[in-house]
Design a protein around this motif. Structure first.
Motif, PDB file in Angstrom:
ATOM      1  N   SER A   2       4.974   1.130  -2.674  1.00  0.00           N
ATOM      2  CA  SER A   2       5.009   0.478  -1.708  1.00  0.00           C
ATOM      3  C   SER A   2       5.691   1.592  -1.377  1.00  0.00           C
ATOM      4  O   SER A   2       6.137   3.052  -1.313  1.00  0.00           O
ATOM      5  CB  SER A   2       5.860  -0.689  -1.854  1.00  0.00           C
ATOM      6  OG  SER A   2       7.218  -0.024  -2.235  1.00  0.00           O
ATOM      7  N   PRO A  47      -0.096  -0.379   3.700  1.00  0.00           N
ATOM      8  CA  PRO A  47      -0.927   0.279   2.980  1.00  0.00           C
ATOM      9  C   PRO A  47      -2.621   0.464   3.446  1.00  0.00           C
ATOM     10  O   PRO A  47      -2.822   1.122   2.831  1.00  0.00           O
ATOM     11  CB  PRO A  47      -1.096  -0.786   1.853  1.00  0.00           C
ATOM     12  CG  PRO A  47      -0.123  -1.097   1.429  1.00  0.00           C
ATOM     13  CD  PRO A  47       0.717  -1.150   3.407  1.00  0.00           C
ATOM     14  N   LEU A  48      -2.656   0.494   3.965  1.00  0.00           N
ATOM     15  CA  LEU A  48      -4.355   0.593   4.957  1.00  0.00           C
ATOM     16  C   LEU A  48      -3.727   1.928   5.656  1.00  0.00           C
ATOM     17  O   LEU A  48      -4.806   2.659   5.711  1.00  0.00           O
ATOM     18  CB  LEU A  48      -4.714  -0.577   5.833  1.00  0.00           C
ATOM     19  CG  LEU A  48      -4.650  -1.900   5.382  1.00  0.00           C
ATOM     20  CD1 LEU A  48      -5.036  -2.890   6.267  1.00  0.00           C
ATOM     21  CD2 LEU A  48      -6.283  -2.035   4.309  1.00  0.00           C
ATOM     22  N   TYR A  50      -1.858   3.875   4.990  1.00  0.00           N
ATOM     23  CA  TYR A  50      -1.320   5.081   3.787  1.00  0.00           C
ATOM     24  C   TYR A  50      -2.138   5.660   2.921  1.00  0.00           C
ATOM     25  O   TYR A  50      -3.027   6.666   3.241  1.00  0.00           O
ATOM     26  CB  TYR A  50      -0.004   4.104   2.656  1.00  0.00           C
ATOM     27  CG  TYR A  50      -0.141   5.866   1.979  1.00  0.00           C
ATOM     28  CD1 TYR A  50       1.068   5.748   1.851  1.00  0.00           C
ATOM     29  CD2 TYR A  50      -0.295   5.064   0.080  1.00  0.00           C
ATOM     30  CE1 TYR A  50       1.640   6.777   0.722  1.00  0.00           C
ATOM     31  CE2 TYR A  50      -0.122   6.156  -0.561  1.00  0.00           C
ATOM     32  CZ  TYR A  50       0.534   6.447  -0.153  1.00  0.00           C
ATOM     33  OH  TYR A  50       0.763   7.485  -1.094  1.00  0.00           O
ATOM     34  N   ASN A  51      -3.378   4.808   2.696  1.00  0.00           N
ATOM     35  CA  ASN A  51      -4.834   4.998   2.067  1.00  0.00           C
ATOM     36  C   ASN A  51      -5.482   5.611   3.266  1.00  0.00           C
ATOM     37  O   ASN A  51      -6.104   7.026   2.517  1.00  0.00           O
ATOM     38  CB  ASN A  51      -5.135   3.538   1.836  1.00  0.00           C
ATOM     39  CG  ASN A  51      -4.390   3.221   1.043  1.00  0.00           C
ATOM     40  OD1 ASN A  51      -4.231   3.604  -0.395  1.00  0.00           O
ATOM     41  ND2 ASN A  51      -4.923   2.113   0.623  1.00  0.00           N
ATOM     42  N   GLU A  52      -5.699   5.609   4.925  1.00  0.00           N
ATOM     43  CA  GLU A  52      -6.288   6.375   5.173  1.00  0.00           C
ATOM     44  C   GLU A  52      -5.724   7.734   5.764  1.00  0.00           C
ATOM     45  O   GLU A  52      -6.496   8.529   5.652  1.00  0.00           O
ATOM     46  CB  GLU A  52      -5.703   5.206   6.642  1.00  0.00           C
ATOM     47  CG  GLU A  52      -6.868   6.767   7.920  1.00  0.00           C
ATOM     48  CD  GLU A  52      -8.565   5.984   7.151  1.00  0.00           C
ATOM     49  OE1 GLU A  52      -9.703   7.209   7.421  1.00  0.00           O
ATOM     50  OE2 GLU A  52      -9.111   4.907   6.887  1.00  0.00           O
ATOM     51  N   ILE A  54      -4.377   8.934   2.977  1.00  0.00           N
ATOM     52  CA  ILE A  54      -4.506  10.242   1.973  1.00  0.00           C
ATOM     53  C   ILE A  54      -5.706  10.401   2.198  1.00  0.00           C
ATOM     54  O   ILE A  54      -6.420  11.817   1.355  1.00  0.00           O
ATOM     55  CB  ILE A  54      -4.317   9.157   0.589  1.00  0.00           C
ATOM     56  CG1 ILE A  54      -2.977   9.099   0.167  1.00  0.00           C
ATOM     57  CG2 ILE A  54      -4.769   9.656  -0.797  1.00  0.00           C
ATOM     58  CD1 ILE A  54      -1.981  10.196   0.089  1.00  0.00           C
ATOM     59  N   ALA A  55      -7.333   9.667   2.118  1.00  0.00           N
ATOM     60  CA  ALA A  55      -7.418   9.902   2.772  1.00  0.00           C
ATOM     61  C   ALA A  55      -8.461  10.918   3.634  1.00  0.00           C
ATOM     62  O   ALA A  55      -9.636  12.326   3.130  1.00  0.00           O
ATOM     63  CB  ALA A  55      -9.269   8.665   2.939  1.00  0.00           C
ATOM     64  N   ASP A  56      -7.976  10.973   5.304  1.00  0.00           N
ATOM     65  CA  ASP A  56      -8.145  11.837   5.325  1.00  0.00           C
ATOM     66  C   ASP A  56      -7.556  13.888   4.975  1.00  0.00           C
ATOM     67  O   ASP A  56      -7.227  14.764   5.197  1.00  0.00           O
ATOM     68  CB  ASP A  56      -6.720  11.511   6.967  1.00  0.00           C
ATOM     69  CG  ASP A  56      -7.354  10.518   7.840  1.00  0.00           C
ATOM     70  OD1 ASP A  56      -8.379  11.017   7.699  1.00  0.00           O
ATOM     71  OD2 ASP A  56      -6.943  10.439   8.397  1.00  0.00           O
ATOM     72  N   GLN A  58      -6.937  14.465   1.881  1.00  0.00           N
ATOM     73  CA  GLN A  58      -8.107  13.985   1.064  1.00  0.00           C
ATOM     74  C   GLN A  58      -9.847  15.525   1.837  1.00  0.00           C
ATOM     75  O   GLN A  58      -9.328  16.188   1.472  1.00  0.00           O
ATOM     76  CB  GLN A  58      -8.580  14.026   0.295  1.00  0.00           C
ATOM     77  CG  GLN A  58      -9.634  13.967  -1.530  1.00  0.00           C
ATOM     78  CD  GLN A  58      -9.797  12.661  -1.823  1.00  0.00           C
ATOM     79  OE1 GLN A  58      -9.925  11.829  -1.284  1.00  0.00           O
ATOM     80  NE2 GLN A  58     -10.977  12.971  -3.250  1.00  0.00           N
TER      81      GLN A  58
END
Length: 95
Positions: A2, A47-48, A50-52, A54-56, A58
């Motif tokens: 979170s 979280p949406l 945040y996850n985006e 993280i993907a960027d 990566q």
């Protein structure tokens, strides 16, 4: 995971939420109500983003790792070269 905010950040965001509701929606929220809105956004929407992120990150790291040989290149076998320029670290020549 979170998203967590410091006490100061939380107070600043709650103030911003209250201002947004007041100016854009003509609704006056109490500090408690704005805190509920903040908690909702942090648990449902953050979280949406945040996850985006993280993907960027990566994708960026993979791209950098794939180009690692081209990022820094040391020319080998240059001891006998007369000009000392070849001793410098440079980008790998395109083959």
């Amino acid at each position: 995971m979170s998203v967590s905010l410091s006490k100061e950040q939380k107070a600043e965001v709650i103030g911003s939420i209250r201002r947004f509701f007041s100016e854009k929606l003509e609704l006056e929220l109490s500090e408690l109500q704005a805190g509920f809105v903040l908690e909702y956004f942090l648990s449902e929407i953050a979280p949406l983003a945040y996850n985006e992120g993280i993907a960027d990150a990566q994708k960026c790291l993979i791209r950098l790792a794939e180009d690692l040989p081209g990022t820094r290149f040391q020319e080998p076998l240059t001891y006998w070269d007369v000009d000392d320029k070849s001793q410098k670290v440079r980008r790998k020549p395109d083959c």
